[in-house]
Structures are given as C-alpha cells and as structure tokens.
Design an enzyme around this catalytic site. Structure first.
Site, PDB file in Angstrom:
ATOM      1  CE1 TYR A  32      -4.302   1.044  -0.317  1.00 47.24           C
ATOM      2  CE2 TYR A  32      -3.619   2.747   1.221  1.00 47.24           C
ATOM      3  CZ  TYR A  32      -4.519   2.262   0.311  1.00 47.24           C
ATOM      4  OH  TYR A  32      -5.651   2.979   0.014  1.00 47.24           O
ATOM      5  CG  HIS A  37       6.020   2.268   1.304  1.00 47.69           C
ATOM      6  ND1 HIS A  37       4.708   2.643   1.453  1.00 47.69           N
ATOM      7  CD2 HIS A  37       6.271   1.390   2.307  1.00 47.69           C
ATOM      8  CE1 HIS A  37       4.180   2.009   2.497  1.00 47.69           C
ATOM      9  NE2 HIS A  37       5.104   1.252   3.038  1.00 47.69           N
ATOM     10  N   GLY A 147      12.728   3.179   7.198  1.00 47.05           N
ATOM     11  CA  GLY A 147      12.296   4.554   7.422  1.00 47.05           C
ATOM     12  C   GLY A 147      12.377   4.945   8.900  1.00 47.05           C
ATOM     13  CG  ASP A 150       7.759   2.177  11.161  1.00 46.18           C
ATOM     14  OD1 ASP A 150       6.740   1.905  11.791  1.00 46.18           O
ATOM     15  OD2 ASP A 150       7.747   2.546   9.964  1.00 46.18           O
TER      16      ASP A 150
HETATM   17  P1  AMP Z   1       5.538  -0.544   6.128  1.00 44.94           P
HETATM   18  O1  AMP Z   1       5.051  -0.943   4.776  1.00 44.94           O
HETATM   19  O2  AMP Z   1       4.632   0.426   6.838  1.00 44.94           O
HETATM   20  O3  AMP Z   1       5.976  -1.712   6.965  1.00 44.94           O
HETATM   21  O4  AMP Z   1       6.850   0.309   5.883  1.00 44.94           O
HETATM   22  C1  AMP Z   1       7.915  -0.187   5.090  1.00 44.94           C
HETATM   23  C2  AMP Z   1       9.111   0.696   5.271  1.00 44.94           C
HETATM   24  O5  AMP Z   1       8.787   2.035   4.894  1.00 44.94           O
HETATM   25  C3  AMP Z   1       9.602   0.764   6.725  1.00 44.94           C
HETATM   26  O6  AMP Z   1      11.019   0.800   6.740  1.00 44.94           O
HETATM   27  C4  AMP Z   1       9.019   2.071   7.192  1.00 44.94           C
HETATM   28  O7  AMP Z   1       9.755   2.654   8.254  1.00 44.94           O
HETATM   29  C5  AMP Z   1       9.135   2.906   5.935  1.00 44.94           C
HETATM   30  N1  AMP Z   1       8.185   4.023   6.019  1.00 44.94           N
HETATM   31  C6  AMP Z   1       6.849   3.964   6.271  1.00 44.94           C
HETATM   32  N2  AMP Z   1       6.319   5.193   6.309  1.00 44.94           N
HETATM   33  C7  AMP Z   1       7.339   6.066   6.079  1.00 44.94           C
HETATM   34  C8  AMP Z   1       7.431   7.485   6.001  1.00 44.94           C
HETATM   35  N3  AMP Z   1       6.375   8.282   6.157  1.00 44.94           N
HETATM   36  N4  AMP Z   1       8.644   8.017   5.766  1.00 44.94           N
HETATM   37  C9  AMP Z   1       9.736   7.242   5.606  1.00 44.94           C
HETATM   38  N5  AMP Z   1       9.707   5.894   5.666  1.00 44.94           N
HETATM   39  C10 AMP Z   1       8.530   5.312   5.896  1.00 44.94           C
END
Ligand code: AMP
Length: 281
Positions: A32, A37, A147, A150
């Site tokens: 998503y 991302h 990112g 987190d």
């Molecule tokens: P997720 O799909 O939410 O598990 O995130 C996948 C990766 O994207 C993880 O390393 C998150 O920390 C990073 N991420 C999610 N949201 C953001 C954001 N707003 N800014 C930077 N990195 C992000």
C-alpha cells in the site's frame, strides 16, 4: 520488473544478479505504497543497487486483536509504482512459504522490544525481527533501507544486525510527511475526514517539545507532561504513550543528554498512529 512469488525463485534471481556483478538493495514493506516507501526505493536505486522490494503483510508482527485482516492493499497500484521507479523485482511470498506448518524459530531482541510500541503490541517486534532476518537470508542484500517513521524498529534491526554479525549496512531514510506534518502511513487510510484533521496532533506535539528543548528545557518529566497535555487538547486523540528515550538502547532519561528520540503513539478512530523525532543536546 520481476514478480517473485516464492523463496526459491527469489534466491535464484538474486544469485543471477550477483553473478552479473550487481549489488542488491532491499526495501522491506507491507505494501500500500506511499511516498515514504517510494523514497526508500529511490534511495536504493540512487546508490546503484539492483533494488528488491519485499511486499509481505507479516502475520507474525500483528497481535490477535490487530488489523492484519483489514490491512490496506492495492497490489496492482503498488506493482505499477515500483516498476515505474525502476525496481528490479518485487518479492511477495505467501504466508505458507514464509511460515510453513511446523515453523518454530523466532528472533527476540531483548530489552528493546518490550518498551514504547512493544509495551502496547506484545510480540510485535519479535515478529518484525524474525521476518527481517528471514528477508535478509533470502535476499542477501548488500544494503537494506528502512524509514525513521518506525524509529524503534530501526534501533531494533540495527541491534539485531550487530548482535548476529549480519554485516548488512542499514540506511535510514527521514520520515516523509504530508503538507500538514502528518507522517505518511498506509494506516492513514483508516482515517475518516474528521479523524484525518486530528492526525497532525502527533507531529505538532513533537515540534512543541523540540521548541521547549531548543529554549533550554532539559527536564524529561516536565517535557512529557507538556506533551501529554497538548495531545489531550485533541478530543479525537487517544494517547497510548509519549516518551523520550536514548537512541543507543532506548533507556529512559531523566535529564536530556546525548542523542534521544521523542516518540509517541496515539489512537485516532480505528487507526493507531505513531511518530517520532530524533534530537541531540
Ligand atoms: P511498512 O510498509 O509500513 O511496513 O513500511 C515499510 C518501510 O517504509 C519501513 O522501513 C518504514 O519505516 C518505511 N516508512 C513507512 N512510512 C514512512 C514514512 N512516512 N517516511 C519514511 N519511511 C517510511
């Protein structure tokens, strides 16, 4: 762009790329996609890596009452975006491939996993560390991208890499935000328009504390009190925690010193939102 659905195909794709002399950049995601991302992918590509994006909603990191079943999905859009950006392959395994019947092994990063978000989501970081180690073993990246959004996850993964001698450099990308400061998150999709208007309270509160610190405040309980009071002003916000911890080992601080993270988690309607900033004095 290749779409890899099994661990076997992924391993052989990676060994082919390595034979060609390419370096591998890994971007683990749950899909998503939003600009956060995409930033991670862009950064990996900028560094010249054949970039592998994993897209896996990892059941091991969700509690029984959490949003595993309703986690937002839009696979076709994700694949189009990844392709457009220049990603080499998307690895999207099935749950059964990652955790076959009889699966027994989990990674626990002690001490760092049961505070902050870990206190409210028991077992979450055990699931995260386990899936990330599995992804590292499958993809064998030369570098992996995460990112700052987190922030606790980043600290835990870096600790796992260090403790288990993984030799994988971790690059951390700053939090990508909407114009009103809200950290981009797949879970923002859960917010109704009215709830969305309440979401900036997290970053506003972090910035308020940053300002107090810039003006010389060093007393952590006083800062946290101010943070709580600010979040209380937003009637749709249900505070889970706001805390200030050392970025070394997430230990609590009484007086600010060295580098620290101000982190908060707030429920707004059905969405559990998190945000953090890292500062140093
Ligand atoms: P997720 O799909 O939410 O598990 O995130 C996948 C990766 O994207 C993880 O390393 C998150 O920390 C990073 N991420 C999610 N949201 C953001 C954001 N707003 N800014 C930077 N990195 C992000």
């Amino acid at each position: 762009m290749e779409i890899l659905k099994t661990i076997r195909d992924t391993k052989s794709c990676i060994s082919e790329l390595k034979k060609q002399g390419q370096t591998i950049g890994l971007v683990p995601t749950m899909g998503y996609f939003h600009d956060g991302h995409l930033e991670l992918m862009r950064r990996s590509l900028e560094k010249g890596h054949a970039t592998i994006v994993s897209l896996f909603v990892n059941p091991a990191q969700f509690g029984p009452a959490e949003d595993f079943d309703s986690y937002p999905k839009n696979l076709q859009r994700d694949l189009d975006l990844a392709k457009e950006i220049g990603v080499k392959a998307v690895f999207m395994p099935t749950i059964n491939d990652m955790y076959p019947k009889g699966y027994k092994t989990y990674v626990e990063v002690e001490g760092l996993s049961n505070v902050l978000c870990g206190e409210h989501r028991p077992g979450h970081f055990r699931g995260v560390a386990t899936v990330v180690l599995k992804l590292f073993n499958i993809v064998k990246p030369d570098e992996a991208f995460f990112g700052q959004k987190d922030g606790q996850q980043v600290i835990i993964i870096k600790k796992m890499v260090q403790d288990l001698d993984l030799d994988i450099p971790i690059e951390v990308i700053p939090t990508v935000r909407e114009e009103d400061g809200v950290a981009m998150s797949s879970r923002n999709a859960y917010l109704s328009p009215v709830e969305r208007q309440a979401a900036p309270i997290l970053y506003q509160t972090l910035k308020l504390l940053e300002e107090m610190i810039l003006e010389g405040e060093r007393n952590v309980s006083l800062l946290l009190e101010a943070g709580k009071n600010n979040i209380l002003k937003e009637p749709l916000a249900d505070l889970q925690y706001i805390d200030i911890r050392s970025t070394d080992d997430l230990s609590p601080l009484e007086e600010l010193r060295g580098e620290f993270m101000i982190a908060t988690a707030v429920k707004v309607g059905p969405a559990r939102l998190i945000d953090n900033i890292v500062l140093r004095v």
